[in-house]
Design a protein around this motif. Structure first.
Motif, PDB file in Angstrom:
ATOM      1  N   GLU A   2     -17.322 -12.613 -35.352  1.00  0.00           N
ATOM      2  CA  GLU A   2     -18.297 -12.128 -36.314  1.00  0.00           C
ATOM      3  C   GLU A   2     -19.454 -13.119 -36.341  1.00  0.00           C
ATOM      4  N   THR A   3     -20.662 -12.608 -36.296  1.00  0.00           N
ATOM      5  CA  THR A   3     -21.825 -13.481 -36.130  1.00  0.00           C
ATOM      6  C   THR A   3     -22.904 -13.207 -37.159  1.00  0.00           C
ATOM      7  N   VAL A   4     -23.647 -14.258 -37.506  1.00  0.00           N
ATOM      8  CA  VAL A   4     -24.833 -14.118 -38.344  1.00  0.00           C
ATOM      9  C   VAL A   4     -25.932 -15.005 -37.783  1.00  0.00           C
ATOM     10  N   ASP A  47     -24.221  -9.563 -35.798  1.00  0.00           N
ATOM     11  CA  ASP A  47     -23.759  -8.615 -36.813  1.00  0.00           C
ATOM     12  C   ASP A  47     -24.638  -8.611 -38.063  1.00  0.00           C
ATOM     13  N   GLN A  48     -25.108  -9.804 -38.455  1.00  0.00           N
ATOM     14  CA  GLN A  48     -25.925  -9.930 -39.665  1.00  0.00           C
ATOM     15  C   GLN A  48     -27.101 -10.858 -39.386  1.00  0.00           C
ATOM     16  N   LYS A  72     -29.872  -5.131 -40.019  1.00  0.00           N
ATOM     17  CA  LYS A  72     -28.837  -6.161 -40.118  1.00  0.00           C
ATOM     18  C   LYS A  72     -29.104  -7.227 -41.185  1.00  0.00           C
ATOM     19  N   SER A  74     -28.741  -9.142 -44.253  1.00  0.00           N
ATOM     20  CA  SER A  74     -27.700  -9.182 -45.283  1.00  0.00           C
ATOM     21  C   SER A  74     -28.078 -10.054 -46.467  1.00  0.00           C
TER      22      SER A  74
END
Length: 230
Positions: A2-4, A47-48, A72, A74
């Protein structure tokens, strides 16, 4: 993973000599910030996207988010006086996800490429901290603190110029700052340096960057960015 992507856009841009912070300067019909965010928003491995900016520009950034088709975003977070304050704001915001991969990127590097982001994410499969960098092409001279004379010449073959993004597991960068903030002599200009100093057991991987991934620092950088973008 999971990536930001954390876009750091809280700087005042004082070195440009302009009244507008550099992340909000126009560049080929958009702001510098928009170019930086767009690349991460479009990348399939991200992802975000969170944007950290000065409190006074929170609403301005939210307006920019609204007028773009970004799917994306957030969070828009308030940053701090120092660069590391802005990084810390994002680290703390995502503290409930210690395995999260966080890519910290300077908003003032609007020409970051999809390939650099891809390579950084790939490197995060092997390391808990990663820096994008390019080999130094000039001879690097170490001077005295006053900058009046040379003290040594460094081996250029071992020296690289740091860029962004810089990637971290959330738990890694959080622990590095936890230790750093207990040090009364703590000074930081980037996040990889904090990991390198306070978590010496962690190897910081290197991803090859690009000469085009330049940072807008001075007003005269704008024409070059326009040329490279077009």
């Amino acid at each position: 993973m999971e990536t930001v992507a954390v876009i750091l856009a809280a700087g005042s841009g004082s070195r440009t000599g302009l009244s507008t912070p550099k992340q909000f300067l126009p560049l080929s019909g958009k702001t510098v910030l928009e170019h930086s965010v767009q690349t991460f928003n479009d990348h399939p491995g991200i992802d975000q996207v969170a944007i950290v900016t000065s409190t006074e520009f929170i609403e301005k950034v939210k307006d920019i988010v609204k007028r773009n088709d970004w799917t994306k975003i957030s969070a828009v977070l308030p940053g701090g006086k120092e660069r590391f304050d802005s990084s810390l704001a994002a680290v703390r915001h995502f503290s409930d996800n210690p395995e999260l991969v966080m890519l910290f990127h300077d908003a003032a590097r609007p020409l970051v490429s999809e390939q650099i982001i891809t390579d950084t994410l790939k490197a995060m499969e092997k390391f808990n901290a990663v820096d994008v960098a390019i080999p130094a092409v000039d001879t690097i001279v170490q001077c005295n603190p006053e900058g009046t004379h040379m003290e040594s010449i460094r081996d250029r073959s071992l020296l690289w110029r740091m860029q962004t993004p810089q990637g971290f597991r959330q738990k890694t960068i959080q622990e590095a700052y936890r230790i750093a903030l207990q040090d009364p002599d703590f000074k930081a200009t980037d996040d990889c340096g904090t990991v390198l100093r306070y978590l010496p057991q962690e190897k910081v991987g290197i991803v090859h960057g690009s000469e085009k991934n330049i940072k807008l620092t001075y007003a005269q950088d704008l024409p070059l960015l326009e040329f490279l973008l077009n």
